[in-house]
Write an enzyme that holds these catalytic residues in place. Structure first.
Site, PDB file in Angstrom:
ATOM      1  N   LYS A 121       0.834  -1.203   0.000  1.00 23.23           N
ATOM      2  CA  LYS A 121       0.000   0.000   0.000  1.00 23.23           C
ATOM      3  C   LYS A 121       0.873   1.260   0.000  1.00 23.23           C
ATOM      4  O   LYS A 121       2.073   1.197   0.243  1.00 23.23           O
ATOM      5  CB  LYS A 121      -0.950  -0.035   1.209  1.00 23.23           C
ATOM      6  CG  LYS A 121      -1.830  -1.292   1.264  1.00 23.23           C
ATOM      7  CD  LYS A 121      -2.650  -1.497   0.012  1.00 23.23           C
ATOM      8  CE  LYS A 121      -3.831  -2.420   0.168  1.00 23.23           C
ATOM      9  NZ  LYS A 121      -3.594  -3.851   0.247  1.00 23.23           N
TER      10      LYS A 121
HETATM   11  C1  LIG Z   1      -4.999  -4.616   0.850  1.00 25.08           C
HETATM   12  C2  LIG Z   1      -6.460  -4.615   0.744  1.00 25.08           C
HETATM   13  C3  LIG Z   1      -7.283  -5.116   1.769  1.00 25.08           C
HETATM   14  C4  LIG Z   1      -6.807  -5.857   2.971  1.00 25.08           C
HETATM   15  O1  LIG Z   1      -5.788  -5.319   3.668  1.00 25.08           O
HETATM   16  P1  LIG Z   1      -4.845  -6.243   4.558  1.00 25.08           P
HETATM   17  O2  LIG Z   1      -4.088  -5.246   5.346  1.00 25.08           O
HETATM   18  O3  LIG Z   1      -4.005  -7.056   3.645  1.00 25.08           O
HETATM   19  O4  LIG Z   1      -5.709  -7.084   5.423  1.00 25.08           O
HETATM   20  C5  LIG Z   1      -8.650  -4.994   1.618  1.00 25.08           C
HETATM   21  N1  LIG Z   1      -9.192  -4.441   0.535  1.00 25.08           N
HETATM   22  C6  LIG Z   1      -8.444  -3.979  -0.478  1.00 25.08           C
HETATM   23  C7  LIG Z   1      -9.121  -3.354  -1.652  1.00 25.08           C
HETATM   24  C8  LIG Z   1      -7.057  -4.064  -0.413  1.00 25.08           C
HETATM   25  O5  LIG Z   1      -6.330  -3.614  -1.440  1.00 25.08           O
END
Ligand SMILES: *Cc1c(COP(=O)(O)O)cnc(C)c1O
Length: 396
Positions: free
Chosen positions: A199
Protein backbone atom coordinates in the site's frame (compact mmCIF):
# COMPACT_ATOMS: atom_id res chain seq x y z
CA UNK A 1 29.03 -11.84 -50.31
CA UNK A 2 28.43 -14.73 -47.91
CA UNK A 3 26.36 -13.77 -44.89
CA UNK A 4 28.38 -12.76 -41.85
CA UNK A 5 29.06 -15.65 -39.52
CA UNK A 6 27.23 -15.18 -36.22
CA UNK A 7 29.62 -14.60 -33.34
CA UNK A 8 29.87 -17.48 -30.86
CA UNK A 9 27.46 -16.60 -28.08
CA UNK A 10 30.24 -16.14 -25.51
CA UNK A 11 31.75 -13.40 -27.67
CA UNK A 12 28.47 -11.68 -28.56
CA UNK A 13 28.20 -8.30 -26.90
CA UNK A 14 25.98 -8.81 -23.85
CA UNK A 15 23.52 -6.07 -23.17
CA UNK A 16 23.64 -5.48 -19.43
CA UNK A 17 20.44 -6.85 -17.92
CA UNK A 18 18.40 -4.10 -16.31
CA UNK A 19 17.58 -4.94 -12.69
CA UNK A 20 14.21 -6.64 -12.23
CA UNK A 21 11.45 -4.07 -11.90
CA UNK A 22 8.74 -5.30 -9.51
CA UNK A 23 5.19 -3.93 -9.87
CA UNK A 24 5.59 -2.30 -6.49
CA UNK A 25 8.16 -1.80 -3.75
CA UNK A 26 7.97 0.02 -0.41
CA UNK A 27 10.22 3.03 0.26
CA UNK A 28 11.57 2.97 3.81
CA UNK A 29 14.12 5.63 4.79
CA UNK A 30 17.17 5.20 7.04
CA UNK A 31 15.61 7.25 9.85
CA UNK A 32 12.76 4.73 9.99
CA UNK A 33 15.17 1.80 10.05
CA UNK A 34 17.04 3.49 12.94
CA UNK A 35 13.73 4.24 14.66
CA UNK A 36 12.72 0.58 14.47
CA UNK A 37 16.07 -0.43 15.98
CA UNK A 38 15.40 1.99 18.85
CA UNK A 39 11.99 0.44 19.48
CA UNK A 40 13.54 -3.04 19.44
CA UNK A 41 16.12 -1.96 22.03
CA UNK A 42 13.57 -0.13 24.18
CA UNK A 43 12.21 -3.23 25.86
CA UNK A 44 8.63 -2.47 24.68
CA UNK A 45 8.01 -4.08 21.30
CA UNK A 46 4.30 -4.96 21.24
CA UNK A 47 1.43 -2.42 21.44
CA UNK A 48 2.45 0.64 23.45
CA UNK A 49 3.58 4.24 23.05
CA UNK A 50 4.38 3.97 19.31
CA UNK A 51 0.86 2.73 18.54
CA UNK A 52 -0.60 5.59 20.60
CA UNK A 53 1.60 8.09 18.76
CA UNK A 54 0.70 6.59 15.37
CA UNK A 55 -3.02 6.76 16.17
CA UNK A 56 -2.66 10.38 17.26
CA UNK A 57 -0.91 11.32 13.99
CA UNK A 58 -3.52 9.47 11.95
CA UNK A 59 -6.35 11.19 13.83
CA UNK A 60 -4.73 14.56 13.16
CA UNK A 61 -4.45 13.65 9.46
CA UNK A 62 -8.15 12.69 9.37
CA UNK A 63 -9.24 16.03 10.82
CA UNK A 64 -9.50 14.89 14.44
CA UNK A 65 -11.75 11.86 13.90
CA UNK A 66 -11.20 8.89 16.26
CA UNK A 67 -8.81 6.32 14.77
CA UNK A 68 -7.63 2.94 16.03
CA UNK A 69 -4.75 0.90 14.57
CA UNK A 70 -4.86 -2.85 13.94
CA UNK A 71 -2.64 -5.59 12.57
CA UNK A 72 -4.45 -5.73 9.20
CA UNK A 73 -6.84 -3.83 7.00
CA UNK A 74 -9.06 -6.90 6.77
CA UNK A 75 -9.89 -7.00 10.48
CA UNK A 76 -10.79 -3.30 10.52
CA UNK A 77 -13.64 -3.99 8.10
CA UNK A 78 -14.82 -7.00 10.07
CA UNK A 79 -14.79 -4.94 13.25
CA UNK A 80 -16.64 -2.04 11.61
CA UNK A 81 -19.40 -4.46 10.56
CA UNK A 82 -19.56 -5.81 14.13
CA UNK A 83 -19.74 -2.32 15.63
CA UNK A 84 -22.56 -1.54 13.19
CA UNK A 85 -24.41 -4.56 14.61
CA UNK A 86 -24.59 -6.35 11.28
CA UNK A 87 -25.32 -10.03 11.71
CA UNK A 88 -26.54 -13.26 10.22
CA UNK A 89 -29.28 -12.72 7.65
CA UNK A 90 -28.24 -9.15 6.86
CA UNK A 91 -27.07 -8.13 3.39
CA UNK A 92 -24.04 -6.01 2.55
CA UNK A 93 -23.61 -4.63 -0.97
CA UNK A 94 -20.13 -4.55 -2.51
CA UNK A 95 -18.12 -4.91 -5.71
CA UNK A 96 -16.84 -8.20 -7.18
CA UNK A 97 -13.67 -6.44 -8.44
CA UNK A 98 -11.62 -6.14 -5.26
CA UNK A 99 -9.29 -8.06 -2.99
CA UNK A 100 -11.31 -10.99 -1.66
CA UNK A 101 -10.97 -9.66 1.91
CA UNK A 102 -13.74 -7.15 1.13
CA UNK A 103 -16.45 -9.80 0.81
CA UNK A 104 -14.82 -12.44 3.01
CA UNK A 105 -15.34 -10.20 6.07
CA UNK A 106 -19.07 -10.14 5.32
CA UNK A 107 -19.11 -13.96 5.31
CA UNK A 108 -16.94 -14.00 8.43
CA UNK A 109 -19.62 -12.24 10.48
CA UNK A 110 -22.33 -14.51 9.03
CA UNK A 111 -23.95 -11.91 6.75
CA UNK A 112 -24.51 -12.17 3.00
CA UNK A 113 -22.46 -10.25 0.45
CA UNK A 114 -24.52 -8.89 -2.44
CA UNK A 115 -22.43 -8.05 -5.49
CA UNK A 116 -23.30 -5.52 -8.15
CA UNK A 117 -21.30 -4.93 -11.31
CA UNK A 118 -18.66 -2.26 -11.81
CA UNK A 119 -18.74 0.79 -14.04
CA UNK A 120 -16.45 -0.25 -16.94
CA UNK A 121 -14.86 3.20 -17.15
CA UNK A 122 -13.98 3.83 -13.49
CA UNK A 123 -13.86 0.08 -12.66
CA UNK A 124 -15.52 1.02 -9.36
CA UNK A 125 -18.84 -0.21 -7.99
CA UNK A 126 -21.73 1.04 -10.16
CA UNK A 127 -23.73 3.16 -7.71
CA UNK A 128 -26.82 3.06 -9.93
CA UNK A 129 -26.87 -0.71 -9.52
CA UNK A 130 -26.29 -0.42 -5.76
CA UNK A 131 -29.58 1.39 -5.40
CA UNK A 132 -31.41 -1.34 -7.36
CA UNK A 133 -29.86 -4.10 -5.21
CA UNK A 134 -31.20 -2.71 -1.93
CA UNK A 135 -33.74 -4.96 -0.16
CA UNK A 136 -35.36 -4.77 3.29
CA UNK A 137 -32.42 -6.88 4.58
CA UNK A 138 -29.69 -4.55 3.29
CA UNK A 139 -27.74 -2.99 6.15
CA UNK A 140 -24.53 -1.65 4.65
CA UNK A 141 -22.47 -0.84 1.58
CA UNK A 142 -18.74 -1.50 1.24
CA UNK A 143 -17.42 0.66 -1.62
CA UNK A 144 -13.82 0.06 -2.72
CA UNK A 145 -11.50 2.79 -4.05
CA UNK A 146 -9.75 0.46 -6.51
CA UNK A 147 -6.28 1.74 -7.45
CA UNK A 148 -6.89 4.74 -5.18
CA UNK A 149 -9.62 6.34 -7.32
CA UNK A 150 -12.37 7.35 -4.91
CA UNK A 151 -15.94 6.15 -5.37
CA UNK A 152 -18.26 9.18 -5.74
CA UNK A 153 -18.81 10.06 -2.06
CA UNK A 154 -21.68 12.48 -2.71
CA UNK A 155 -23.75 9.88 -4.51
CA UNK A 156 -22.70 7.10 -2.15
CA UNK A 157 -23.79 8.93 1.00
CA UNK A 158 -26.99 10.20 -0.65
CA UNK A 159 -27.95 6.54 -1.24
CA UNK A 160 -26.87 5.50 2.27
CA UNK A 161 -28.92 8.29 3.87
CA UNK A 162 -31.98 7.64 1.73
CA UNK A 163 -32.02 3.96 2.71
CA UNK A 164 -30.58 4.31 6.25
CA UNK A 165 -27.55 2.14 5.49
CA UNK A 166 -24.14 2.09 7.15
CA UNK A 167 -21.04 2.49 4.98
CA UNK A 168 -17.71 0.78 5.55
CA UNK A 169 -15.37 2.44 3.08
CA UNK A 170 -12.73 -0.04 1.94
CA UNK A 171 -10.09 2.65 1.50
CA UNK A 172 -7.23 0.13 1.73
CA UNK A 173 -5.82 1.58 -1.50
CA UNK A 174 -6.79 5.24 -1.12
CA UNK A 175 -4.65 6.62 1.70
CA UNK A 176 -3.71 10.08 0.40
CA UNK A 177 -6.62 10.31 -2.04
CA UNK A 178 -9.18 13.09 -1.72
CA UNK A 179 -12.81 13.79 -2.51
CA UNK A 180 -13.54 17.40 -3.53
CA UNK A 181 -10.42 18.55 -1.72
CA UNK A 182 -11.13 16.62 1.50
CA UNK A 183 -8.95 13.70 2.54
CA UNK A 184 -10.43 10.24 2.22
CA UNK A 185 -10.96 9.25 5.85
CA UNK A 186 -11.77 12.79 6.97
CA UNK A 187 -15.36 12.40 5.79
CA UNK A 188 -17.92 9.62 5.76
CA UNK A 189 -18.94 6.78 8.07
CA UNK A 190 -16.45 3.96 8.89
CA UNK A 191 -13.27 4.25 6.81
CA UNK A 192 -10.86 1.33 6.67
CA UNK A 193 -7.23 1.53 5.55
CA UNK A 194 -4.55 -1.12 5.08
CA UNK A 195 -0.84 -0.68 5.71
CA UNK A 196 0.15 -3.90 3.95
CA UNK A 197 3.60 -3.75 2.31
CA UNK A 198 2.13 -2.94 -1.12
CA UNK A 199 0.00 0.00 0.00
CA UNK A 200 1.03 3.66 -0.39
CA UNK A 201 1.91 3.87 3.33
CA UNK A 202 3.03 0.68 5.06
CA UNK A 203 3.69 -0.79 8.51
CA UNK A 204 4.70 -4.16 6.86
CA UNK A 205 1.26 -5.47 7.85
CA UNK A 206 -1.39 -3.36 9.54
CA UNK A 207 -4.42 -1.17 9.13
CA UNK A 208 -6.51 1.49 10.77
CA UNK A 209 -10.18 2.27 11.17
CA UNK A 210 -11.60 5.79 11.27
CA UNK A 211 -14.67 5.89 13.51
CA UNK A 212 -17.50 8.29 14.26
CA UNK A 213 -17.31 8.75 18.02
CA UNK A 214 -15.69 7.60 21.26
CA UNK A 215 -18.33 4.93 21.87
CA UNK A 216 -17.39 3.25 18.58
CA UNK A 217 -13.69 3.72 19.34
CA UNK A 218 -14.12 1.95 22.69
CA UNK A 219 -15.90 -0.94 20.96
CA UNK A 220 -13.11 -1.09 18.37
CA UNK A 221 -10.58 -1.46 21.20
CA UNK A 222 -12.62 -4.29 22.70
CA UNK A 223 -12.96 -6.15 19.41
CA UNK A 224 -9.24 -5.59 18.86
CA UNK A 225 -8.14 -7.42 22.00
CA UNK A 226 -10.26 -10.24 23.43
CA UNK A 227 -13.09 -7.90 24.45
CA UNK A 228 -11.04 -6.77 27.42
CA UNK A 229 -11.70 -3.46 29.20
CA UNK A 230 -9.17 -2.40 31.86
CA UNK A 231 -9.68 0.05 34.71
CA UNK A 232 -7.14 1.16 37.31
CA UNK A 233 -4.18 -1.10 38.02
CA UNK A 234 -6.02 -4.36 38.39
CA UNK A 235 -9.51 -3.94 36.95
CA UNK A 236 -10.42 -6.17 34.02
CA UNK A 237 -13.78 -6.90 32.45
CA UNK A 238 -14.94 -8.77 29.34
CA UNK A 239 -18.32 -7.99 27.77
CA UNK A 240 -18.00 -9.27 24.20
CA UNK A 241 -15.97 -11.71 22.10
CA UNK A 242 -12.97 -9.90 20.72
CA UNK A 243 -10.08 -11.13 18.59
CA UNK A 244 -6.33 -10.60 18.62
CA UNK A 245 -5.80 -7.78 16.20
CA UNK A 246 -3.43 -5.33 17.90
CA UNK A 247 -0.63 -3.62 15.97
CA UNK A 248 2.90 -3.86 17.41
CA UNK A 249 5.04 -0.85 18.33
CA UNK A 250 7.66 -2.10 15.85
CA UNK A 251 5.10 -1.85 13.04
CA UNK A 252 3.66 1.46 14.31
CA UNK A 253 7.15 2.99 14.28
CA UNK A 254 7.42 2.15 10.57
CA UNK A 255 4.08 3.86 9.98
CA UNK A 256 5.26 6.96 11.87
CA UNK A 257 8.30 7.05 9.58
CA UNK A 258 6.11 6.74 6.47
CA UNK A 259 3.55 9.48 7.16
CA UNK A 260 5.92 12.45 6.64
CA UNK A 261 6.64 11.12 3.12
CA UNK A 262 3.02 10.76 2.06
CA UNK A 263 2.83 13.95 -0.01
CA UNK A 264 6.13 13.28 -1.75
CA UNK A 265 5.12 9.65 -2.46
CA UNK A 266 1.78 10.76 -3.92
CA UNK A 267 3.41 13.48 -6.03
CA UNK A 268 5.89 10.96 -7.45
CA UNK A 269 3.09 8.53 -8.23
CA UNK A 270 1.22 11.26 -10.10
CA UNK A 271 4.34 12.08 -12.11
CA UNK A 272 4.82 8.42 -13.10
CA UNK A 273 1.13 8.01 -13.96
CA UNK A 274 1.38 11.05 -16.25
CA UNK A 275 4.41 9.44 -17.88
CA UNK A 276 2.36 6.28 -18.50
CA UNK A 277 -0.36 8.31 -20.23
CA UNK A 278 2.29 9.98 -22.38
CA UNK A 279 3.83 6.67 -23.39
CA UNK A 280 0.46 5.07 -24.13
CA UNK A 281 -0.56 8.03 -26.26
CA UNK A 282 2.21 7.47 -28.84
CA UNK A 283 0.31 6.59 -32.04
CA UNK A 284 1.96 3.17 -32.52
CA UNK A 285 1.13 2.23 -28.90
CA UNK A 286 -2.33 3.78 -28.90
CA UNK A 287 -3.17 1.67 -31.98
CA UNK A 288 -2.86 -1.48 -29.87
CA UNK A 289 -6.15 -0.70 -28.11
CA UNK A 290 -4.99 -1.08 -24.51
CA UNK A 291 -7.65 0.22 -22.09
CA UNK A 292 -6.38 2.97 -19.80
CA UNK A 293 -7.51 4.07 -16.35
CA UNK A 294 -9.40 7.34 -15.80
CA UNK A 295 -6.86 10.17 -16.18
CA UNK A 296 -7.59 11.69 -12.79
CA UNK A 297 -4.98 14.02 -11.35
CA UNK A 298 -6.98 15.62 -8.58
CA UNK A 299 -8.53 12.92 -6.37
CA UNK A 300 -6.54 9.72 -6.69
CA UNK A 301 -3.27 8.74 -5.01
CA UNK A 302 -2.36 6.56 -8.02
CA UNK A 303 -2.00 3.47 -5.85
CA UNK A 304 -1.82 1.43 -9.06
CA UNK A 305 -1.65 1.99 -12.81
CA UNK A 306 -3.93 -0.66 -14.27
CA UNK A 307 -4.49 -1.28 -17.96
CA UNK A 308 -7.04 -3.50 -19.69
CA UNK A 309 -5.66 -5.88 -22.29
CA UNK A 310 -7.65 -5.87 -25.56
CA UNK A 311 -8.81 -9.49 -25.29
CA UNK A 312 -10.53 -9.68 -28.70
CA UNK A 313 -7.47 -8.40 -30.54
CA UNK A 314 -4.85 -10.65 -28.92
CA UNK A 315 -3.81 -14.21 -29.61
CA UNK A 316 -2.43 -14.66 -26.11
CA UNK A 317 -3.97 -14.52 -22.68
CA UNK A 318 -2.98 -12.29 -19.77
CA UNK A 319 -0.88 -15.00 -18.09
CA UNK A 320 1.28 -15.25 -21.22
CA UNK A 321 1.65 -11.46 -21.39
CA UNK A 322 2.79 -11.45 -17.75
CA UNK A 323 5.22 -14.27 -18.45
CA UNK A 324 6.67 -12.41 -21.44
CA UNK A 325 7.02 -9.21 -19.36
CA UNK A 326 8.74 -11.22 -16.65
CA UNK A 327 11.26 -12.47 -19.21
CA UNK A 328 12.00 -8.81 -19.94
CA UNK A 329 12.65 -8.24 -16.24
CA UNK A 330 9.33 -6.53 -15.58
CA UNK A 331 6.89 -7.51 -12.86
CA UNK A 332 3.13 -7.08 -13.19
CA UNK A 333 0.11 -8.02 -11.12
CA UNK A 334 -3.56 -8.95 -11.27
CA UNK A 335 -5.86 -6.85 -9.09
CA UNK A 336 -8.19 -8.71 -9.22
CA UNK A 337 -9.95 -11.81 -10.53
CA UNK A 338 -13.74 -11.37 -10.12
CA UNK A 339 -14.63 -12.66 -6.65
CA UNK A 340 -17.99 -14.22 -7.52
CA UNK A 341 -16.24 -16.75 -9.78
CA UNK A 342 -14.10 -18.22 -6.99
CA UNK A 343 -15.21 -21.73 -5.95
CA UNK A 344 -16.34 -20.59 -2.51
CA UNK A 345 -18.62 -17.98 -4.05
CA UNK A 346 -19.83 -20.14 -6.97
CA UNK A 347 -20.96 -22.64 -4.32
CA UNK A 348 -23.23 -19.87 -2.98
CA UNK A 349 -24.90 -19.49 -6.38
CA UNK A 350 -22.95 -16.95 -8.39
CA UNK A 351 -22.00 -17.91 -11.96
CA UNK A 352 -20.34 -16.74 -15.16
CA UNK A 353 -22.23 -13.90 -16.77
CA UNK A 354 -23.60 -12.42 -13.53
CA UNK A 355 -21.37 -9.30 -13.72
CA UNK A 356 -19.98 -8.97 -17.26
CA UNK A 357 -17.88 -5.84 -16.68
CA UNK A 358 -16.21 -7.23 -13.55
CA UNK A 359 -15.60 -10.52 -15.36
CA UNK A 360 -14.02 -8.77 -18.34
CA UNK A 361 -11.76 -6.84 -15.96
CA UNK A 362 -11.10 -10.00 -13.96
CA UNK A 363 -9.68 -11.62 -17.10
CA UNK A 364 -7.91 -8.63 -18.64
CA UNK A 365 -6.88 -6.10 -16.03
CA UNK A 366 -3.14 -5.80 -15.55
CA UNK A 367 -1.24 -3.78 -12.96
CA UNK A 368 1.96 -2.24 -14.31
CA UNK A 369 4.90 -1.17 -12.11
CA UNK A 370 4.29 2.04 -10.16
CA UNK A 371 6.06 3.00 -6.93
CA UNK A 372 7.85 6.14 -5.72
CA UNK A 373 11.41 4.91 -6.33
CA UNK A 374 10.74 4.25 -10.03
CA UNK A 375 12.09 6.49 -12.78
CA UNK A 376 10.62 7.99 -15.93
CA UNK A 377 12.89 5.64 -17.93
CA UNK A 378 11.37 2.64 -16.15
CA UNK A 379 7.94 3.72 -17.40
CA UNK A 380 9.18 3.89 -21.01
CA UNK A 381 10.79 0.50 -20.65
CA UNK A 382 7.54 -1.05 -19.36
CA UNK A 383 5.38 0.44 -22.10
CA UNK A 384 7.85 -0.45 -24.85
CA UNK A 385 8.10 -4.05 -23.62
CA UNK A 386 4.32 -4.39 -23.31
CA UNK A 387 3.72 -2.80 -26.72
CA UNK A 388 6.17 -5.09 -28.44
CA UNK A 389 4.62 -8.19 -26.81
CA UNK A 390 1.11 -7.11 -27.83
CA UNK A 391 2.24 -6.08 -31.32
CA UNK A 392 3.66 -9.51 -32.06
CA UNK A 393 0.50 -11.30 -30.88
CA UNK A 394 -2.04 -9.10 -32.54
CA UNK A 395 -5.02 -10.60 -34.33
CA UNK A 396 -5.12 -8.69 -37.63
C1 LIG B 1 -5.00 -4.62 0.85
C2 LIG B 1 -6.46 -4.62 0.74
C3 LIG B 1 -7.28 -5.12 1.77
C4 LIG B 1 -6.81 -5.86 2.97
O1 LIG B 1 -5.79 -5.32 3.67
P1 LIG B 1 -4.84 -6.24 4.56
O2 LIG B 1 -4.09 -5.25 5.35
O3 LIG B 1 -4.00 -7.06 3.65
O4 LIG B 1 -5.71 -7.08 5.42
C5 LIG B 1 -8.65 -4.99 1.62
N1 LIG B 1 -9.19 -4.44 0.53
C6 LIG B 1 -8.44 -3.98 -0.48
C7 LIG B 1 -9.12 -3.35 -1.65
C8 LIG B 1 -7.06 -4.06 -0.41
O5 LIG B 1 -6.33 -3.61 -1.44
Amino acid sequence: MPPAMPLPSTLAPQKPAAPFLPFTRPTIDDATVAGVAEVLRSGWISSGPQVKAFEAKLSEYFGGRPVRAFNSGTCTMEIALRIAGIKSGDEVITTPLTWVATSNVVLEIGARPVFVDIDPVTRLIDLGQVERAITPRTRAIIPVDLSGLPVDRDRLYAIAQRHKLRVVEDAAQSFGSTWKGRKIGALGDFVSFSFHANKNITTTEGGCLVLNDEREAKLAEQYRLQGVVRTGHDGMEVELVGGKYNLTDVAARIGLGQLPHLEEFTAKRHELARAYFEEFSRPSVAALGVGLPVANFTDTNWHMFQVMLPEARLSLKRAAVMEALHKEGIGSGVHYPAIHLFKLYRAMGWKDGDFPHAEYAGRNILTLPLFPAMSRADVSRVVQALASILESHRIP
